[in-house]
Design an enzyme around this catalytic site. Structure first.
Site, PDB file in Angstrom:
ATOM      1  CG  ASN A  84      -0.392  -0.292   2.375  1.00  0.00           C
ATOM      2  OD1 ASN A  84       0.666  -0.607   2.739  1.00  0.00           O
ATOM      3  ND2 ASN A  84      -0.715  -0.244   3.963  1.00  0.00           N
ATOM      4  CE  LYS A 130       8.211 -11.073  -0.309  1.00  0.00           C
ATOM      5  NZ  LYS A 130       7.704 -10.530  -0.952  1.00  0.00           N
ATOM      6  N   GLY A 144       2.581  -5.417   7.584  1.00  0.00           N
ATOM      7  CA  GLY A 144       1.746  -6.053   6.568  1.00  0.00           C
ATOM      8  C   GLY A 144       0.716  -6.647   6.832  1.00  0.00           C
ATOM      9  CB  SER A 145      -1.971  -9.000   7.050  1.00  0.00           C
ATOM     10  OG  SER A 145      -1.098 -10.715   6.465  1.00  0.00           O
ATOM     11  N   GLY A 202       2.112 -11.353  10.514  1.00  0.00           N
ATOM     12  CA  GLY A 202       2.617 -10.724  11.120  1.00  0.00           C
ATOM     13  C   GLY A 202       2.722 -11.920  12.713  1.00  0.00           C
ATOM     14  CD  GLU A 206       5.138  -0.238  12.832  1.00  0.00           C
ATOM     15  OE1 GLU A 206       3.852  -0.352  13.236  1.00  0.00           O
ATOM     16  OE2 GLU A 206       5.806   0.000  12.791  1.00  0.00           O
ATOM     17  CB  CYS A 250      -1.948   0.159   8.648  1.00  0.00           C
ATOM     18  SG  CYS A 250      -0.991   1.186   9.070  1.00  0.00           S
ATOM     19  CD  GLN A 297      -7.396  -5.157  -0.486  1.00  0.00           C
ATOM     20  OE1 GLN A 297      -6.777  -6.463  -0.817  1.00  0.00           O
ATOM     21  NE2 GLN A 297      -7.912  -5.128   0.251  1.00  0.00           N
ATOM     22  CD  GLU A 345      -6.406  -4.308   8.082  1.00  0.00           C
ATOM     23  OE1 GLU A 345      -5.485  -5.348   7.548  1.00  0.00           O
ATOM     24  OE2 GLU A 345      -5.540  -2.975   8.407  1.00  0.00           O
TER      25      GLU A 345
HETATM   26  P1  NAP Z   1       1.362  -9.278   3.464  1.00  0.00           P
HETATM   27  O1  NAP Z   1      -0.364  -9.866   2.897  1.00  0.00           O
HETATM   28  O2  NAP Z   1       0.643  -9.543   5.223  1.00  0.00           O
HETATM   29  O3  NAP Z   1       1.890  -9.354   2.496  1.00  0.00           O
HETATM   30  C1  NAP Z   1       3.603  -8.324   3.229  1.00  0.00           C
HETATM   31  C2  NAP Z   1       4.669  -8.553   3.157  1.00  0.00           C
HETATM   32  O4  NAP Z   1       4.683 -10.003   3.667  1.00  0.00           O
HETATM   33  C3  NAP Z   1       4.814  -8.872   1.206  1.00  0.00           C
HETATM   34  O5  NAP Z   1       5.420  -8.902   1.022  1.00  0.00           O
HETATM   35  C4  NAP Z   1       4.077  -9.606   1.441  1.00  0.00           C
HETATM   36  O6  NAP Z   1       4.998 -11.124   0.148  1.00  0.00           O
HETATM   37  C5  NAP Z   1       5.584 -11.128   2.370  1.00  0.00           C
HETATM   38  N1  NAP Z   1       4.864 -12.155   3.506  1.00  0.00           N
HETATM   39  C6  NAP Z   1       4.270 -13.451   3.114  1.00  0.00           C
HETATM   40  N2  NAP Z   1       3.918 -13.801   2.674  1.00  0.00           N
HETATM   41  C7  NAP Z   1       5.575 -14.331   3.779  1.00  0.00           C
HETATM   42  C8  NAP Z   1       5.642 -15.073   4.785  1.00  0.00           C
HETATM   43  N3  NAP Z   1       6.005 -16.588   3.977  1.00  0.00           N
HETATM   44  N4  NAP Z   1       7.631 -15.075   5.218  1.00  0.00           N
HETATM   45  C9  NAP Z   1       7.702 -13.600   5.062  1.00  0.00           C
HETATM   46  N5  NAP Z   1       7.033 -12.794   4.388  1.00  0.00           N
HETATM   47  C10 NAP Z   1       5.786 -13.305   3.572  1.00  0.00           C
HETATM   48  O7  NAP Z   1       0.407  -7.848   3.315  1.00  0.00           O
HETATM   49  P2  NAP Z   1      -0.238  -6.612   2.477  1.00  0.00           P
HETATM   50  O8  NAP Z   1      -0.971  -8.229   1.386  1.00  0.00           O
HETATM   51  O9  NAP Z   1       0.787  -6.606   1.533  1.00  0.00           O
HETATM   52  O10 NAP Z   1      -0.551  -5.216   2.994  1.00  0.00           O
HETATM   53  C11 NAP Z   1      -2.199  -4.987   3.540  1.00  0.00           C
HETATM   54  C12 NAP Z   1      -1.675  -5.488   5.065  1.00  0.00           C
HETATM   55  O11 NAP Z   1      -1.284  -4.953   5.381  1.00  0.00           O
HETATM   56  C13 NAP Z   1      -3.288  -4.974   6.148  1.00  0.00           C
HETATM   57  O12 NAP Z   1      -3.788  -6.161   6.839  1.00  0.00           O
HETATM   58  C14 NAP Z   1      -2.684  -3.946   6.562  1.00  0.00           C
HETATM   59  O13 NAP Z   1      -3.674  -3.552   7.693  1.00  0.00           O
HETATM   60  C15 NAP Z   1      -1.828  -4.315   6.675  1.00  0.00           C
HETATM   61  N6  NAP Z   1      -0.902  -2.880   6.899  1.00  0.00           N
HETATM   62  C16 NAP Z   1       0.081  -2.215   8.412  1.00  0.00           C
HETATM   63  C17 NAP Z   1       0.706  -0.915   8.933  1.00  0.00           C
HETATM   64  C18 NAP Z   1       0.870  -0.764   9.412  1.00  0.00           C
HETATM   65  O14 NAP Z   1       1.860   0.415   9.459  1.00  0.00           O
HETATM   66  N7  NAP Z   1       0.617  -1.165  10.616  1.00  0.00           N
HETATM   67  C19 NAP Z   1       0.535  -0.612   7.531  1.00  0.00           C
HETATM   68  C20 NAP Z   1       0.452  -0.570   6.137  1.00  0.00           C
HETATM   69  C21 NAP Z   1      -0.045  -2.350   5.750  1.00  0.00           C
HETATM   70  P3  NAP Z   1       3.946 -11.113  -1.915  1.00  0.00           P
HETATM   71  O15 NAP Z   1       3.513  -9.717  -1.620  1.00  0.00           O
HETATM   72  O16 NAP Z   1       5.122 -11.649  -2.022  1.00  0.00           O
HETATM   73  O17 NAP Z   1       2.527 -11.701  -0.755  1.00  0.00           O
END
Ligand code: NAP
Ligand code: MG
Length: 501
Positions: free
Chosen positions: A167, A190, A243-244, A248, A265, A299, A346, A403
């Site tokens: 995002n 990454k 990320g999610s 996490g 985060e 987020c 999405q 969310e």
């Molecule tokens: P995501 O699906 O959790 O992915 C985040 C990152 O993790 C991506 O680079 C993803 O790679 C990687 N990943 C996937 N599987 C993994 C594994 N097994 N081991 C290590 N890394 C792995 O999140 P998203 O869909 O990109 O983003 C949306 C989420 O992020 C939402 O829940 C949002 O709330 C959260 N977010 C939080 C904040 C905050 O600061 N609190 C800020 C922004 C977003 P791939 O893309 O290759 O799958």
């Protein structure tokens, strides 16, 4: 920045079909897997940006090795010199602001004004991080023995894995990489597989700023094939992940098993409380801006409004008025205020929540419809959704709890401030909250009663580039990012006893 300038720029790049590589030890190298994945523009899904590496464990190993080999020399580079690289990096981000913003909008879909703001924010955070290299905390304590000086110093933890979501493809990588460099760590980055292009450009900018080879490495590819070996690599001493929540938790388990540190985060379900507040029009403006920026894929997006009953109708009216004024369209269209959702997956997830909201009895007060998918000249367009408002939402409904990560706002009504606080806390998340109130005692006491990491009184959930950023409950874990709190993650303390006589 006219309507066609971005399009012209993208054409001029002749990027279509270009093959990109990983950045390891200062060189652009193809993935050892030999595989690539195509990337398409978010708003024009038939236009290819390029082919990006679909990397695997061997690439991760090479990148971690490179980061590990250069670690001793980078940590021994004086703090002011490390800061010098980051100041130049920040200046270059500003100098390349338009180009970076175009790339960001092309792959992510957000409107240009937001992309320009994101690049500027990244420059601001990089500058603050640079300053951190000058102000690592230490302590000199009274000693039990006058001949022995007792001190506490901080040392960088070593190689850090930085894993970013799609995002904020510029600011999130910078938010992790810049402090890592300031504190003397080295990095393997990454980014999300949906947004690798911005990170490629960031590596070029870092190199131009004078970063020695190997200090930051980029490995592109999927979460499972790159993320898993990175998180479990024995030479990676810390994982900064955004990320999610689900991922996490998983990453935290793997890191904890070998005592590696984590900074997580995660997701949010942020509320705006409106209690005894006169300027409802102003509150609506702030709420709408915080709910629909980046098409709600933030987020810290406000996704719930918790309003005292007697103000609800008037507030909803102002919110709808503001929502109607949002022009939905591609990033480069004149006056565009909200772009598409990043991709079809999405879009379908968000649309699913809208259907669930209707089914569970919430009132669809505005929006909820998919907008024409056809782009200019009849070509395939992005996944656009109207900004959407549900009223009459109650605490048990799915849209009140989960969310959504899209342009959907839910209004819940509360009898009094006590119930408003209870509702605000009635989710698994605890990231940010906005409180709109003219009552000084509420402004004073509510921040203590709501379980979140960030509180905003009388404005939306907009953070600043030097303040600690993070959440509690299922929204985050480990030291907050951005602010001085980062040192708790990127460094370890060491007790030093010096016998001088
Ligand atoms: P995501 O699906 O959790 O992915 C985040 C990152 O993790 C991506 O680079 C993803 O790679 C990687 N990943 C996937 N599987 C993994 C594994 N097994 N081991 C290590 N890394 C792995 O999140 P998203 O869909 O990109 O983003 C949306 C989420 O992020 C939402 O829940 C949002 O709330 C959260 N977010 C939080 C904040 C905050 O600061 N609190 C800020 C922004 C977003 P791939 O893309 O290759 O799958
Ligand atoms: Mg995901």
């Amino acid at each position: 920045m006219g309507e066609y300038r971005m399009l012209d720029w993208l054409e001029e790049q002749e990027q279509a079909g270009r093959k990109y590589a990983n950045f390891i030890n200062g060189e652009w190298v193809d993935s050892a897997t030999g595989r690539t994945s195509p990337l398409y523009e978010s708003a024009r899904p038939n236009r290819k940006i390029g082919d990006f590496p679909d990397s695997g464990e061997e690439d991760v190993n090479r990148a971690v090795q490179a980061a590990n080999e250069v670690f001793q020399s980078w940590r021994n580079t004086p703090g002011p010199a490390r800061a010098g690289v980051l100041y130049r990096f920040a200046d270059l981000l500003e100098r390349n602001r338009e180009e970076l913003a175009y790339m960001l909008s092309a792959e992510q879909g957000k409107v240009l004004a937001e992309s320009l703001g994101e690049v500027q924010r990244a420059a601001n955070e990089a500058r603050f991080a640079a300053g951190e290299a000058f102000r690592l905390d230490g302590q000199t304590l009274p000693s039990e023995n006058n001949q022995i000086r007792a001190a506490v110093i901080r040392c960088p933890i070593g190689v850090v894995a930085c894993i970013a979501p799609w995002n904020f493809p510029i600011v999130t990588p910078v938010r992790k990489v810049a402090p890592a460099l300031a504190y003397g760590c080295t990095v393997v980055l990454k980014p999300a597989s949906a947004t690798p292009w911005s990170s490629v450009r960031l590596m070029e900018v870092l190199s131009e700023a004078g970063l020695p080879k190997g200090v930051v490495n980029l490995v592109l590819g999927s979460g499972s094939r790159v993320g898993d070996p990175l998180v479990s690599h024995p030479l990676v001493n810390g994982v900064s992940f955004t990320g999610s929540t689900e991922l996490g938790l998983r990453i935290n388990g793997i890191a904890a098993a070998r005592l590696a540190k984590t900074q997580l985060e995660l997701g949010g379900k942020n509320a705006a409380l409106v209690l005894d507040y006169d300027n409802l029009e102003g509150a609506a403006e702030q709420i709408v801006a915080a709910a629909f920026a980046c098409s709600g894929q933030r987020c810290t997006a406000i996704s719930r409004v918790i309003v005292q009953k007697d103000l609800a109708d008037r507030l909803n009216g102002h919110i709808i008025e503001r929502m109607k004024a949002i022009k939905v369209g591609p990033a480069w269209a004149d006056g565009a205020g909200m772009g598409p959702l990043i991709d079809k997956k999405q879009f379908e997830s968000v649309k699913g929540y809208i259907d669930t909201g209707k089914r569970e009895g919430a009132v669809l007060a505005y929006g909820g419809e998919r907008l024409d998918m056809t782009g200019e000249n009849g070509e395939l367009g992005g996944c656009y959704l109207q900004p959407t408002l549900f009223t009459g939402v109650t605490r048990g409904m799915t849209i009140a709890k989960e969310e959504i990560f899209g342009p959907v706002l839910s209004v819940l009504e509360a009898a009094d401030w006590e119930e408003a606080v209870e509702l605000a806390n009635a989710t698994e998340y605890g990231l940010a909250v906005s409180i709109f109130t003219d009552r000084l005692e509420l402004a004073g006491t509510l921040p203590d009663l709501i379980d979140v990491g960030m509180v905003h009184i009388n404005h939306g959930t907009a953070s600043q580039a030097h303040m600690p950023f993070g959440g509690v409950k299922r929204s985050g874990f480990g030291p907050f990012s951005i602010g001085h709190t980062n040192q708790e993650f990127f460094t370890n303390v060491k007790a030093v006893y010096t016998k001088s006589r």
